[in-house]
Structures are given as C-alpha cells and as structure tokens.
Scaffold this active site. Structure first.
Site, PDB file in Angstrom:
ATOM      1  N   LYS A 203       0.865  -1.188   0.000  1.00  0.00           N
ATOM      2  CA  LYS A 203       0.000   0.000   0.000  1.00  0.00           C
ATOM      3  C   LYS A 203       0.892   1.226   0.000  1.00  0.00           C
ATOM      4  CE  LYS A 203      -3.269   2.669   2.859  1.00  0.00           C
ATOM      5  NZ  LYS A 203      -4.135   2.724   4.043  1.00  0.00           N
TER       6      LYS A 203
ATOM      7  N   GLU B  51      -9.529   3.655   2.151  1.00  0.00           N
ATOM      8  CA  GLU B  51      -9.077   3.724   0.756  1.00  0.00           C
ATOM      9  C   GLU B  51      -8.021   2.671   0.426  1.00  0.00           C
ATOM     10  OE1 GLU B  51      -7.747   5.403   3.134  1.00  0.00           O
ATOM     11  OE2 GLU B  51      -5.628   5.026   2.745  1.00  0.00           O
TER      12      GLU B  51
ATOM     13  N   LYS C 249     -10.080  13.094   7.802  1.00  0.00           N
ATOM     14  CA  LYS C 249      -9.573  12.752   9.133  1.00  0.00           C
ATOM     15  C   LYS C 249      -9.511  13.999   9.987  1.00  0.00           C
ATOM     16  CE  LYS C 249      -6.478   8.938   7.865  1.00  0.00           C
ATOM     17  NZ  LYS C 249      -7.113   7.857   8.626  1.00  0.00           N
TER      18      LYS C 249
ATOM     19  N   ARG D 210      -7.766  -0.525   1.043  1.00  0.00           N
ATOM     20  CA  ARG D 210      -8.308  -1.783   0.488  1.00  0.00           C
ATOM     21  C   ARG D 210      -8.768  -1.583  -0.950  1.00  0.00           C
ATOM     22  NH1 ARG D 210     -12.460  -1.972   5.337  1.00  0.00           N
ATOM     23  NH2 ARG D 210     -10.752  -0.782   6.225  1.00  0.00           N
TER      24      ARG D 210
ATOM     25  N   ASP E   9       1.587   6.493   5.314  1.00  0.00           N
ATOM     26  CA  ASP E   9       0.592   5.545   4.803  1.00  0.00           C
ATOM     27  C   ASP E   9       1.085   4.819   3.548  1.00  0.00           C
ATOM     28  OD1 ASP E   9      -1.767   4.293   5.376  1.00  0.00           O
ATOM     29  OD2 ASP E   9      -3.025   5.681   4.231  1.00  0.00           O
TER      30      ASP E   9
ATOM     31  N   ASP F 196      -2.662  10.315   3.235  1.00  0.00           N
ATOM     32  CA  ASP F 196      -4.055   9.914   3.442  1.00  0.00           C
ATOM     33  C   ASP F 196      -4.775  10.942   4.302  1.00  0.00           C
ATOM     34  OD1 ASP F 196      -6.460   8.636   3.784  1.00  0.00           O
ATOM     35  OD2 ASP F 196      -5.686   7.087   5.142  1.00  0.00           O
TER      36      ASP F 196
HETATM   37  N1  BES Z   1      -4.197   4.735   6.731  1.00  0.00           N
HETATM   38  C1  BES Z   1      -5.297   4.491   7.581  1.00  0.00           C
HETATM   39  C2  BES Z   1      -4.971   3.529   8.720  1.00  0.00           C
HETATM   40  C3  BES Z   1      -3.933   3.990   9.703  1.00  0.00           C
HETATM   41  C4  BES Z   1      -4.300   4.643  10.858  1.00  0.00           C
HETATM   42  C5  BES Z   1      -2.609   3.725   9.471  1.00  0.00           C
HETATM   43  C6  BES Z   1      -3.344   5.045  11.759  1.00  0.00           C
HETATM   44  C7  BES Z   1      -1.645   4.110  10.373  1.00  0.00           C
HETATM   45  C8  BES Z   1      -2.016   4.775  11.518  1.00  0.00           C
HETATM   46  C9  BES Z   1      -6.442   3.883   6.774  1.00  0.00           C
HETATM   47  O1  BES Z   1      -6.536   4.317   5.469  1.00  0.00           O
HETATM   48  C10 BES Z   1      -7.700   4.275   7.457  1.00  0.00           C
HETATM   49  O2  BES Z   1      -7.987   5.436   7.513  1.00  0.00           O
HETATM   50  N2  BES Z   1      -8.437   3.280   7.961  1.00  0.00           N
HETATM   51  C11 BES Z   1      -9.655   3.509   8.624  1.00  0.00           C
HETATM   52  C12 BES Z   1     -10.634   2.489   8.127  1.00  0.00           C
HETATM   53  C13 BES Z   1     -12.050   2.756   8.551  1.00  0.00           C
HETATM   54  C14 BES Z   1     -12.581   4.002   7.903  1.00  0.00           C
HETATM   55  C15 BES Z   1     -12.904   1.561   8.158  1.00  0.00           C
HETATM   56  C16 BES Z   1      -9.421   3.349  10.119  1.00  0.00           C
HETATM   57  O3  BES Z   1      -8.659   2.493  10.532  1.00  0.00           O
HETATM   58  O4  BES Z   1     -10.014   4.122  10.875  1.00  0.00           O
HETATM   59 ZN    ZN Z   2      -4.821   4.906   4.601  1.00  0.00          ZN
HETATM   60 MN    MN Z   3      -7.611   6.096   5.268  1.00  0.00          MN
END
Ligand code: BES
Ligand code: ZN
Ligand code: MN
Length: 520
Positions: free
Chosen positions: A279, A363, A291, A365, A302, A284
């Site tokens: 990835k 995003e 966020k 996935r 990310d 992000d």
């Molecule tokens: N890149 C993030 C996950 C992440 C969070 C990586 C903190 C490293 C540190 C990912 O894209 C994300 O935002 N995931 C969401 C998924 C949710 C919306 C289903 C998450 O984990 O909150």
């Molecule tokens: Zn992400």
């Molecule tokens: Mn994300």
C-alpha cells in the site's frame, strides 16, 4: 563507511590499534566471580585485566552499570575502550524463539548506544569485539543491529551542524580465526533495502508522491538486468477497469500510477512468481471522510507497505536471490476535492465486483483489491500484501506484531515462522465467514467498511474476496511500520519478515502453499 570482519582474537584484542575498542561482555563475569564466560573463554585476557585494574571505584559498583567508557587504556593499544554490558548471553541458534527475540532486542539497544557514543566522541575508526563471536548467528545479528542503528534520515534541515555526521570511516568486527566470519555482503544488502524502505517512508507527502515511487522503481530497474519496471498510468488503469484503484486518487493533483516490478532471479524464468503488493498512499487525508487534524501528519507513513516492497526489490537485485518476485506499489494520494470520490458512491472493481463506499478513509483496500486482481494474470505462487491498513491494528496488536490474515494455512504458517526467525513478528487473526457479513451492502456486492465490527479483521475479509484461487496473505502493519506520533521513525518492518520468507523460498522453489481456511 567501511565495514569489515577481521581475525582479531578476543584474547589478543588489546593489540588492536583503533580509536575505540568496543567490548560486548557480561559485567558479572568482568567484575564478579562468574567463572566461565563463553565456551572457550575461561579467564579474563591479560589486556582486559590490566585495563580494569586502572579503573577507579568499586568493582562491584561497576558490575551494575550498563556501560563504561574508559580513556585510561593501559595494557591496550586502543585510544578508548567502551565496555558494553550484555548481561546474560544466549546462544542464538539454540535458544527458544522468545529468548532469541529478546537477545536481538538487546543487541538493537546496544547498537543504538554504541552509535550515539561514537558520533558524540567523535571517532573515525572503531573495532567491535565480543567473546561470543564463536556463535555465528550472534555475530551476524550484531552486525545487522549495528548497520540498522547507523541509519540516519537525511531530512531537510539546512544548518551545517545538522548535516548528517558521516564521520565514522570504518568499523571492524573482530572474530577468532577459527570462527565463521559474518556475511557482510548479505548484511549490507539487507541494510540497503531497509534504508531505502525507511528513506521512502520518512519522506513527506509533497516529495514522495506516486510519481516518486515510479521513478524509484525505474532507477532500480536500470541498475539490474534481473529487474524490469513497468509503470501503468492513470489512463491505462482506468481503461483496464481498475475502478476502485483510480477512484482513490481522483481528488488529488498528483497523478495516480501503479509501478510493477518484475524480478527474475530464478534459473527457470517460468517459475511461478511470488507477488508482493505494498500500500503506497503517499498521503491519506481520509478524502471527503476527512480525518481529524491531530495526528493527520502521520499519514505521510501511509505508504510504508509500498516502501517495504521497494526496499525488498533493492535487496533482491543486490543479492540476486534465485527466485521470481513481482513487486507492485499500489500508490495514490487520498485527497478531498470537487473531483474526489464520495461516501455512497458505487465503484466497479477490476474483478467485476461492486463496492459501496461508506468511508473514503477506507481507501487502502480499494487500491489493494484491484492490484490483487491485476496480479492474478501472472498465475503467481502466492500474493502477499503489506499495508498500513487500519487504526484497529494498532488497538489490537500495538507496535509488536503485524496482523496476519490469509486464505492459506500453509502460507500463513510459513510467514509466521519467518517472523519468529527474524524477530519481526506477526500474529494471525481469523477471517471467518462470521466476520464477512458486516460487509453486506444494500446496493452493491459489498461495502468498503464493516458496520460496528473489528476493523482490522473486516479489512482482511474485504481483501480476501479478491484473492481468487491464489494463496494469499495480508499483513496489517499500521502499528509496526512506524512509531505513531514521534517524528521520522520508520522501522522498515515487515522487511525482515518478508526477507526471511523469501530467503526460505529461494532455498526450495518447490512451493506447496494451498488454499484452506486458516483455523487459528
Ligand atoms: N491509513 C489508515 C490507517 C492507519 C491509521 C494507518 C493510523 C496508520 C495509523 C487507513 O486508510 C484508514 O484510515 N483506515 C480507517 C478504516 C475505517 C474508515 C474503516 C481506520 O482504521 O479508521
Ligand atoms: Zn490509509
Ligand atoms: Mn484512510
């Protein structure tokens, strides 16, 4: 910096003419009456006894310290001696996995300390010596730890004093004549890959863009006839039908692309490849599902999965491992904009399956699923994706273990073992059908985020739907690949796990991974 291993006997290390002689040794033995230190060393060598006798203060007090820097080096030719307390020592090849892990962790701490001392002094030439050199695995781990700890992110500070101190010119590892020398070429190739991983990961989103990944992949290919790089641009991706992948970068000014690196190191060019997908979301923001600001700057990390895959490719071309590997960087920037994709959108993936977008912040996935389908055309032996995929991973496993999800018991076991062996651990999570239900959508084949559910697992469930009949494994590295909230601190994980796995693959290319539910 030059690193070499030389035949310097511990017993005669006092004759070593160096700016700093570093001695990793058990202080209980050094200052107390523990009779035997290692298999071959029964008593203290003369030079060491002479050095110790000039030490001021109580020996019993010294035995409790973690390290001692000595500049009165009577009996030794070194300008300074740095004694580092190893506490107890365990033979790496013989102890259990947990003890080996702890030994490696303490080597990492020693290495960090050694480098900061050498930089501070500063010192041009140093020699590391230990009575445990007879343990080849230990010496190799020490070398790896020293190289790992020598890494400095160059960054963008402009003052002269902040320029990285490239002062140390040479490090010698001393081992007895009859002992196995550490494999320096191997260690350097690993170091190169890990440093590239950390450099890419530490670079900010305005520098390390999808195009930067593409450029890096092309530069690697220009270096080796074993590697070819193809960069699929946004137009091609769209035309092929990668609707989920392309949607993620739609709101960004940075053009989306997908670098695909073909490494052919096996004697048989038709040997099925192992596909690694990283990835590489270069930043992000969460997109329209924006966020919250605190901590958002961490999202420069990310792309740690993509960085790791790139690092592995660099090590592969350096070592010319006899396997075939395809490295794919699933890269885009996730931005909110008038052109951005939105919650409620329904996307058609390359597999034909449709996805209802619940959150544009899920995003990773979306780029991964299309890259996985794309990879199927190569009939790979296995697909392994690595991704900073969910915050839920950090909640579940923290920074100690990557989260492993797989459709193959055999592949999963091999990866877990590689993690144990290398000290870069993973822990398996279930992706049972029970969890799949939370991805049900009223209008599409699935939604991109689970309802009220364990986020790391549902992300794995989502990806599992794109694995087809290929043995596949997913590593969630959100908590392991960087230190959340502490500056530039990419760890290079899961580089070591993947490299240990690939090394094993190269020893027997008769891959036997089969799809079967993972029953952990
Ligand atoms: N890149 C993030 C996950 C992440 C969070 C990586 C903190 C490293 C540190 C990912 O894209 C994300 O935002 N995931 C969401 C998924 C949710 C919306 C289903 C998450 O984990 O909150
Ligand atoms: Zn992400
Ligand atoms: Mn994300």
């Amino acid at each position: 910096m030059k690193i070499e291993a030389r035949n310097i006997s511990f017993v005669k290390a006092g004759a070593c003419n160096t700016d700093c002689l570093i001695v990793l040794v058990d202080f209980d033995w050094l200052f107390g009456d523990t009779p035997q230190h290692s298999e071959s060393l029964l008593s203290k060598p003369q030079w060491l006894t002479a050095v110790l006798s000039a030490l001021p203060g109580q020996q019993s007090e010294s035995s409790k310290s973690k390290h001692l820097l000595i500049s009165e080096t009577l009996g030794s030719k070194a300008k300074r001696i740095l004694l580092v307390n190893t506490n107890n020592y365990n033979k790496l090849a013989e102890c259990d996995a947990d003890t080996a892990h702890k030994t490696r962790q303490s080597l990492a701490r020693h290495a960090t300390f050694i480098w900061s001392t050498l930089f501070e002094l500063p010192v041009k030439k140093a020699c590391v010596i230990t009575p445990f050199a007879e343990d080849h695995h230990y010496t190799q781990a020490l070398l790896d730890a020293l190289l790992f700890a020598s890494y400095r992110f160059k960054g963008f500070k402009t003052s002269p004093e902040s320029k990285s101190p490239d002062y140390i010119k040479s490090i010698i590892i001393g081992v007895e004549q009859n002992e196995l020398l550490p494999d320096i070429d191997l260690a350097m190739a690993i170091h190169r890959g890990k440093s590239l991983t950390r450099d890419l990961a530490n670079l900010p989103g305005n520098i390390c863009t999808p195009s930067y990944f593409a450029k890096t992949a092309e530069v690697l290919a220009s270096e080796s006839p074993l590697l070819t790089t193809e960069v699929l641009d946004e137009v091609m991706l769209k035309k092929m039908g990668m609707g989920a992948y392309v949607a993620v970068g739609q709101g960004s000014e940075q053009p989306t692309c997908m670098p695909v690196m073909h490494y052919k190191g096996a004697e048989d060019p038709d040997l099925p490849s192992i596909v690694l997908i990283g990835k590489g979301i270069t930043f992000d923001t969460g997109g329209i599902t924006l966020k919250k600001p605190p901590g958002m700057q961490n999202m420069i990390y990310d792309m740690c999965g993509g960085a790791t895959v790139m690092g592995i490719m660099a090590t592969l071309i350096t070592l010319r491992l006899p396997i075939n590997v395809i490295g794919i960087i699933a890269t885009a920037e996730n931005m909110p904009d008038g052109k951005a994709f939105r919650p409620g959108d329904i996307l058609t993936t390359l597999s034909g399956q449709t996805v209802e977008i619940i959150s544009t912040d899920a995003e990773g996935r979306l780029v991964l699923c299309d890259a996985m389908t794309y990879a199927q055309q190569f009939n790979p032996a296995a697909i392994i994706d690595v991704a900073t995929l969910t915050g839920a991973h950090i909640v579940s496993l923290g920074s100690h273990a990557s989260g492993l999800m797989s459709n193959s018991q055999t592949l999963s076991s091999a990866l877990l073992e590689a993690g144990e062996l290398s000290g870069d651990r993973a822990w398996a999570m279930p992706i049972w059908d029970d969890y799949q239900e939370s991805l049900d959508s009223f209008a599409a084949d699935m939604r991109n985020s689970g309802s009220n559910s364990p986020g790391m697992i549902t992300a794995g469930c989502f990806l599992s739907r794109f694995a087809g009949n290929t043995p596949w494994a997913h590593l969630d590295i959100a908590g392991t690949s960087f230190q959340y909230g502490t500056g530039n601190s990419a760890s290079s994980r899961p580089f070591s796990l993947l490299f240990a796995f690939l090394s094993q693959c190269s020893e027997s290319t008769n891959y036997q991974w089969t799809i079967s539910p993972v029953l952990y």
